[in-house]
Motif scaffolding. Structure first.
Motif, short mmCIF file in Angstrom:
data_model
loop_
_atom_site.label_atom_id
_atom_site.label_comp_id
_atom_site.label_asym_id
_atom_site.label_seq_id
_atom_site.Cartn_x
_atom_site.Cartn_y
_atom_site.Cartn_z
N VAL A 33 0.70 -1.08 0.10
CA VAL A 33 0.08 -0.05 -0.07
C VAL A 33 1.00 1.32 -0.14
CG1 VAL A 33 -1.81 1.33 1.28
CG2 VAL A 33 -1.83 -1.22 1.05
N PHE A 34 1.87 1.20 0.84
CA PHE A 34 2.63 2.51 0.97
C PHE A 34 4.13 2.48 0.15
CE2 PHE A 34 0.29 2.20 4.94
CZ PHE A 34 -0.59 3.49 4.68
N THR A 35 3.97 1.69 -0.70
CA THR A 35 5.55 1.61 -1.45
C THR A 35 6.51 0.59 -0.81
OG1 THR A 35 6.61 3.49 -0.82
CG2 THR A 35 5.15 3.90 -2.63
N TRP A 36 7.55 0.59 -1.53
CA TRP A 36 8.52 -0.62 -1.02
C TRP A 36 9.35 -0.13 0.25
CZ3 TRP A 36 7.54 -4.87 -3.73
CH2 TRP A 36 8.53 -5.87 -3.74
N ILE A 37 9.87 1.12 0.18
CA ILE A 37 10.54 1.69 1.08
C ILE A 37 9.87 1.63 2.63
CG2 ILE A 37 11.93 3.75 1.94
CD1 ILE A 37 12.76 2.41 -0.72
N PRO A 38 8.90 1.87 2.99
CA PRO A 38 8.32 1.63 4.45
C PRO A 38 8.38 0.16 4.60
CG PRO A 38 6.85 2.93 3.29
CD PRO A 38 7.80 2.58 2.43
N GLY A 39 8.08 -0.84 3.66
CA GLY A 39 8.03 -2.30 3.93
C GLY A 39 9.46 -2.57 4.26
N ILE A 40 10.64 -2.31 3.43
CA ILE A 40 11.86 -2.46 3.71
C ILE A 40 12.45 -2.08 5.07
CG2 ILE A 40 14.49 -1.89 3.08
CD1 ILE A 40 13.27 -1.96 -0.02
N ILE A 41 12.08 -0.89 5.29
CA ILE A 41 12.63 -0.20 6.76
C ILE A 41 12.02 -1.18 7.94
CG2 ILE A 41 12.20 1.73 8.38
CD1 ILE A 41 12.23 3.47 5.57
N HIS A 42 10.66 -1.44 7.72
CA HIS A 42 10.11 -2.35 9.06
C HIS A 42 10.54 -3.59 8.90
CE1 HIS A 42 6.89 -5.25 10.39
NE2 HIS A 42 6.62 -4.19 11.24
N ALA A 43 10.75 -4.39 8.02
CA ALA A 43 11.30 -5.54 7.84
C ALA A 43 12.77 -5.60 8.27
CB ALA A 43 11.33 -6.21 6.36
N VAL A 44 13.68 -4.85 7.73
CA VAL A 44 15.11 -4.86 8.11
C VAL A 44 15.34 -4.39 9.95
CG1 VAL A 44 17.22 -3.51 8.05
CG2 VAL A 44 15.87 -4.31 5.86
N TRP A 45 14.37 -3.69 10.10
CA TRP A 45 14.32 -3.10 11.64
C TRP A 45 14.01 -4.44 12.68
CZ3 TRP A 45 10.10 -3.38 15.18
CH2 TRP A 45 10.27 -2.72 16.46
N LEU A 46 12.86 -5.37 12.02
CA LEU A 46 12.48 -6.32 12.86
C LEU A 46 13.18 -7.44 12.74
CD1 LEU A 46 9.62 -7.53 14.01
CD2 LEU A 46 9.62 -8.76 11.80
N VAL A 47 14.09 -7.96 11.70
CA VAL A 47 15.01 -8.61 11.35
C VAL A 47 16.32 -8.51 12.37
CG1 VAL A 47 16.67 -9.96 9.84
CG2 VAL A 47 14.48 -9.59 9.18
N TYR A 48 16.66 -7.26 12.14
CA TYR A 48 18.18 -6.84 13.40
C TYR A 48 17.50 -6.97 14.68
CZ TYR A 48 21.46 -3.94 15.11
OH TYR A 48 22.54 -3.46 15.95
N ASN A 49 16.32 -6.40 15.15
CA ASN A 49 16.01 -6.58 16.54
C ASN A 49 15.72 -7.96 17.14
OD1 ASN A 49 16.40 -3.95 17.11
ND2 ASN A 49 14.29 -3.36 16.48
N HIS A 50 15.18 -8.76 16.11
CA HIS A 50 15.03 -10.16 16.51
C HIS A 50 16.10 -11.01 16.74
CE1 HIS A 50 13.29 -14.24 15.95
NE2 HIS A 50 12.22 -13.77 16.76
N ASP A 51 17.13 -10.74 15.92
CA ASP A 51 18.39 -11.64 16.06
C ASP A 51 19.22 -10.93 16.99
OD1 ASP A 51 17.58 -12.95 13.55
OD2 ASP A 51 19.05 -11.83 12.21
N ARG A 52 19.13 -9.85 17.57
CA ARG A 52 19.95 -9.51 18.66
C ARG A 52 19.28 -10.17 20.02
NH1 ARG A 52 21.11 -3.43 19.17
NH2 ARG A 52 22.57 -4.33 20.64
N SER A 53 18.01 -10.28 20.14
CA SER A 53 17.48 -10.75 21.29
C SER A 53 17.44 -12.24 21.39
CB SER A 53 15.95 -10.29 21.54
OG SER A 53 15.15 -10.95 20.41
#
Length: 53
Positions: A33-53
């Motif tokens: 819905v909101f183009t590719w960039i917000p999806g990439i930001i959310h996904a990379v943030w989630l992957v990065y934070n999930h791997d650290r915990s």
């Protein structure tokens, strides 16, 4: 692996990281819905934070 998937197709990276849950649907809506960039930001943030915990 998950970061690459999060950049190429954000919902796939989220699915591989946390499964089929609320974050997957958020990523899908952000990507489609909101183009590719917000999806990439959310996904990379989630992957990065999930791997650290």
């Amino acid at each position: 692996m998950h970061v690459v998937a999060a950049i190429l197709f954000p919902p796939l990276g989220v699915f591989l990281t946390v499964g089929l849950g609320i974050h997957f649907w958020i990523s899908l809506v952000l990507t489609l819905v909101f183009t590719w960039i917000p999806g990439i930001i959310h996904a990379v943030w989630l992957v990065y934070n999930h791997d650290r915990s």
